[in-house]
Design a protein around this motif. Structure first.
Motif, PDB file in Angstrom:
ATOM      1  N   GLU A 143       0.824  -1.204   0.000  1.00 42.05           N
ATOM      2  CA  GLU A 143       0.000   0.000   0.000  1.00 42.05           C
ATOM      3  C   GLU A 143       0.860   1.258   0.000  1.00 42.05           C
ATOM      4  N   LYS A 147       0.965   4.210  -2.911  1.00 43.78           N
ATOM      5  CA  LYS A 147       0.686   5.609  -2.596  1.00 43.78           C
ATOM      6  C   LYS A 147       1.739   6.542  -3.175  1.00 43.78           C
ATOM      7  N   ARG A 151      -1.644   5.661  -6.242  1.00 42.51           N
ATOM      8  CA  ARG A 151      -2.550   4.550  -6.510  1.00 42.51           C
ATOM      9  C   ARG A 151      -3.143   4.015  -5.212  1.00 42.51           C
ATOM     10  N   GLN A 152      -4.289   3.382  -5.362  1.00 44.55           N
ATOM     11  CA  GLN A 152      -4.959   2.764  -4.225  1.00 44.55           C
ATOM     12  C   GLN A 152      -4.869   1.252  -4.316  1.00 44.55           C
ATOM     13  N   HIS A 153      -4.946   0.617  -3.172  1.00 44.05           N
ATOM     14  CA  HIS A 153      -4.912  -0.843  -3.076  1.00 44.05           C
ATOM     15  C   HIS A 153      -6.303  -1.322  -2.682  1.00 44.05           C
ATOM     16  N   ARG A 154      -6.885  -2.178  -3.520  1.00 41.43           N
ATOM     17  CA  ARG A 154      -8.191  -2.745  -3.215  1.00 41.43           C
ATOM     18  C   ARG A 154      -8.134  -4.252  -3.407  1.00 41.43           C
ATOM     19  N   ILE A 289      -5.838  -2.179  -8.814  1.00 42.28           N
ATOM     20  CA  ILE A 289      -5.362  -0.794  -8.832  1.00 42.28           C
ATOM     21  C   ILE A 289      -6.285  -0.018  -9.759  1.00 42.28           C
TER      22      ILE A 289
END
Length: 399
Positions: A143, A147, A151-154, A289
């Motif tokens: 994560e 960042k 970018r986001q982590h899902r 992402i």
């Protein structure tokens, strides 16, 4: 009032340490002094930093310098300082050719500026002026790395290992058996994919399918022993029948997610040969992402962090024609472009064995062009060594 912080990157060799430091602790502005022997380093560095730190980059680069011209190196230092009058200047000579680093250090010492080198292994920055060091907060988690690039982590909505009918440790054992089962395991799994009935929990009767060899049937027996399939039977002529699990996660696992589990399990088990500590500070499996520009959700099968750098693994447990499709490589390269491009290491893993035909040869050539390391069915037993080598001494240098 805190002065404006400017970091001057003196580039010549491998860029990774300096780029990790800049991404981890972004300054207010960045300048570049580049050796005339390696002018491409400027564009390489800029390609990594352009999206996350676009506002900090210079409008135009300083002219490249001769790596053995003392006066020219110091003149470029002066021009960098002039661009940011009154700022707090730090010269980073980590990747600089030796002679250039001597010239830059002398300039910094004479004019009261800082000059540093970065140690990625120790996550520290050493001052050539004061001889002191300070820790640098390199990303240790996936994560944190994401960042750095905004970018986001899902977690992936497609597969969740905790939803399997078997526990995590058992799933890893099954995945390892499938990975090390050779061509018989690959053939059996390919047949399972073709015979996968719908809906979940559906029954395949021996009359509906081709035959299995003794070695292939042993793979089905192993799956049945773990209750991932039930009602397994095989007639005298080799025709096989079974019922799939009513749990959709089980079927997804057998269809192909087992390969991600195997890669993830191997990666997290690796140890640094010197310290004995885990090689990767973080290993994550199956996450998305979001790509804001395209609106698409890009998936990463397995992602690992090594000394603040990203190792990206894409897994395809498919028949050769599907696995050795260059679209898979293009998709992988598109994902890594969101995370620093050639600043990442890309490893494409499949259980398909190389057919040694023209299509696979073209696939291998395309992988080389895209700087992707290929791991095929023959290589799965040595995946631990491959991942270790690609982290520590990658085939395609991370810029």
């Amino acid at each position: 009032m805190v002065n404006k912080r400017v970091r001057v990157l003196v580039l010549g060799g491998r860029l990774t340490p300096s780029l990790v430091a800049v991404l981890s602790d972004p300054p207010d502005a960045i300048e570049f002094i580049v050796s005339r022997d390696t002018p491409e380093r400027y564009e390489q560095a800029r390609s990594v930093l352009a999206e996350p730190l676009e506002k900090q980059l210079p409008a135009s680069p300083l002219p490249a310098v001769s790596p053995f011209d003392w006066e020219e190196c110091q003149e470029r230092c002066g021009r960098a300082v002039t661009r940011h009058a009154g700022a707090e200047i730090m010269f980073d000579v980590t990747t600089a050719p030796k002679f250039m680093s001597f010239a830059v250090e002398a300039f910094a010492r004479e004019h009261g500026y800082e000059a540093v080198v970065v140690d990625t292994a120790g996550a520290r920055e050493f001052s050539l002026i004061t001889r002191q060091s300070r820790p640098v907060a390199f990303p240790r988690k996936v994560e944190e790395y994401l960042k750095l690039f905004g970018r986001q982590h899902r977690p992936s909505p497609v597969f969740d290992i905790t939803k399997l009918s078997v526990g995590e440790q058992q799933a890893c054992q099954i995945a390892r058996q499938l990975a090390l089962g050779g061509e018989a395991a690959t053939a059996a799994l390919n047949k399972f994919n073709r015979w996968n009935p719908w809906p979940h929990g559906g029954l395949i009767t021996p009359k509906e399918v081709p035959t299995t060899t003794e070695e292939e049937f042993a793979v089905f027996q192993m799956l049945a022993a773990h209750k991932l399939i039930t009602d397994l039977q095989r007639e005298a002529d080799g025709k096989t029948g079974y019922r799939t699990s009513p749990n959709p996660a089980d079927t997804q696992f057998v269809v192909g997610r087992w390969l991600e589990v195997y890669v993830w399990d191997v990666a997290r088990s690796l140890r640094d040969k010197t310290t004995g500590e885990p090689l990767f500070s973080d290993c994550r499996m199956g996450f998305e992402i979001p790509d804001e520009k395209s609106g698409q959700k890009r998936e990463v099968d397995v992602g690992c962090i090594y000394q603040g750098q990203f190792i990206h693994c894409s897994c395809k447990a498919k028949a050769p024609k599907e696995s050795f499709n260059k679209d898979n490589l293009d998709e992988m390269t598109g994902v890594s472009a969101l995370l620093g491009g050639d600043f990442t290491t890309r490893v494409f893993v499949t259980n398909a064995f190389q057919p040694y035909d023209a299509d696979q040869w073209m696939f291998a050539r395309h992988a080389e062009k895209q700087k992707v390391v290929l791991v095929t069915g023959e290589d799965l037993p040595q995946l631990d060594k491959i991942l270790y080598d690609q982290a520590v001494e990658p085939k395609y240098a991370r810029i």
